[in-house]
Design an enzyme around this catalytic site. Structure first.
Site, PDB file in Angstrom:
ATOM      1  CB  SER A   9      -0.908   0.008   1.232  1.00  0.00           C
ATOM      2  OG  SER A   9      -1.492   1.291   1.335  1.00  0.00           O
ATOM      3  CG  HIS A  34      -3.843  -1.465  -1.759  1.00  0.00           C
ATOM      4  ND1 HIS A  34      -4.945  -2.230  -2.092  1.00  0.00           N
ATOM      5  CD2 HIS A  34      -4.231  -0.664  -0.745  1.00  0.00           C
ATOM      6  CE1 HIS A  34      -5.957  -1.894  -1.311  1.00  0.00           C
ATOM      7  NE2 HIS A  34      -5.556  -0.942  -0.473  1.00  0.00           N
ATOM      8  CG  ASP A  36      -5.176   2.540   0.738  1.00  0.00           C
ATOM      9  OD1 ASP A  36      -6.130   1.743   0.689  1.00  0.00           O
ATOM     10  OD2 ASP A  36      -4.019   2.203   1.050  1.00  0.00           O
ATOM     11  CG  MET A  38      -8.413   7.334   2.546  1.00  0.00           C
ATOM     12  SD  MET A  38      -7.423   7.408   4.040  1.00  0.00           S
ATOM     13  CE  MET A  38      -6.658   5.787   4.004  1.00  0.00           C
ATOM     14  CG  HIS A  67      -9.377   0.351  -0.574  1.00  0.00           C
ATOM     15  ND1 HIS A  67      -8.787   0.106   0.657  1.00  0.00           N
ATOM     16  CD2 HIS A  67     -10.717   0.375  -0.347  1.00  0.00           C
ATOM     17  CE1 HIS A  67      -9.732  -0.002   1.576  1.00  0.00           C
ATOM     18  NE2 HIS A  67     -10.908   0.162   1.000  1.00  0.00           N
ATOM     19  CG  MET A  69     -11.407   3.505   2.069  1.00  0.00           C
ATOM     20  SD  MET A  69      -9.845   3.460   2.961  1.00  0.00           S
ATOM     21  CE  MET A  69      -8.731   3.432   1.564  1.00  0.00           C
ATOM     22  CG  MET A 138     -11.876  -2.499   5.032  1.00  0.00           C
ATOM     23  SD  MET A 138     -10.370  -2.131   4.111  1.00  0.00           S
ATOM     24  CE  MET A 138      -9.348  -1.362   5.380  1.00  0.00           C
ATOM     25  CG  ASP A 176      -6.455  -2.742   2.917  1.00  0.00           C
ATOM     26  OD1 ASP A 176      -5.359  -2.502   3.432  1.00  0.00           O
ATOM     27  OD2 ASP A 176      -7.090  -1.924   2.210  1.00  0.00           O
TER      28      ASP A 176
END
Ligand code: DX5
Ligand code: ZN
Length: 219
Positions: A9, A34, A36, A38, A67, A69, A138, A176
């Site tokens: 990540s 990966h 992330d 957000m 991913h 979020m 998660m 994750d």
């Protein structure tokens, strides 16, 4: 003997040296990058957005595992396809019309992923599992790297594996949050196909060696 996929990540990378850290992952035994994303609304943190994803994509030579979020992820499906995303994962808790979101992701030529928060039971995927390429389970509450692994994840992985088997689906299980050498082997034994690791990789003395050690785990 099947080998687990490793997805470092980049949230734990040094953002001032992103090119260097992306290239480290390129040269390592990792399978995916990966990413992330957000929004400060779905989760209490803001990570990075499209310009940074574009910069990462410019140097990354492995598939991008994105991913999201964020609330209302449907608005950005096409954007992430255009950025070269391989797997696009949306949160179950952020999708009012999950089935529609999955179809939209696939229509853009990407693999469709669904992430489940620690409090969300795997049975909510009973009617969609055959349409899902990857479940991102998660094992921490989403929003931050470096948190401790939630032990209940093991039971959830087993239950999800059973659901996938019972429905005859081909879904990959990704874990994750809080993944380390302490829990990685047990996760793979329980049925994990992909391990995301942020802090454990990037804060280690030799990230490439750490990735290789995770990659060598077999069932
Ligand atoms: C958390 C993110 C994770 C995070 C994992 O919300 O989804 O991908 O980067 O970081 P570690 O491995 O440090 O728990
Ligand atoms: Zn993630």
């Amino acid at each position: 003997m099947s080998s687990v996929k490793i997805a470092p990540s980049l949230l734990a990378a040094d953002f001032g040296n992103m090119q260097r850290d992306v290239e480290m992952v390129n040269d390592s035994a990792a399978d995916w990058h990966h990413l992330d994303i957000m929004d400060g609304v779905f989760v209490p943190n803001i990570s990075y957005g499209m310009p940074v994803v574009k910069a990462i994509a410019k140097y990354a030579t492995k598939p991008l595992d994105v991913h999201l979020m964020i609330i209302d992820p449907d608005r950005y499906i096409k954007t992430f396809a255009d950025l070269g995303t391989h797997v696009l994962t949306v949160h179950y808790e952020a999708c009012t019309h999950l089935h529609r979101s999955l179809q939209a992701i696939k229509a853009e030529g990407m693999k469709a992923g669904v992430a489940l928060n620690p409090h969300t039971n795997v049975n909510v995927l009973e009617d969609t599992i055959k349409d899902i390429d990857l479940v991102c389970m998660m094992s921490v509450n989403p929003g931050f790297g470096g948190q401790s692994f939630i032990e209940n994840t093991f039971e959830k992985v087993k239950a999800l594996k059973e659901l996938i088997r019972r429905k005859g689906a081909n879904t990959l299980i990704e874990i994750d949050g809080g993944v380390t050498s302490k829990n990685a082997k047990a996760l793979v034994d329980a049925g994990a196909d992909v391990l995301v690791a942020g802090s454990f990789v990037f804060k280690s003395e030799d990230p490439k060696r750490t990735i290789k050690e995770l990659k060598e785990i077999t069932v």
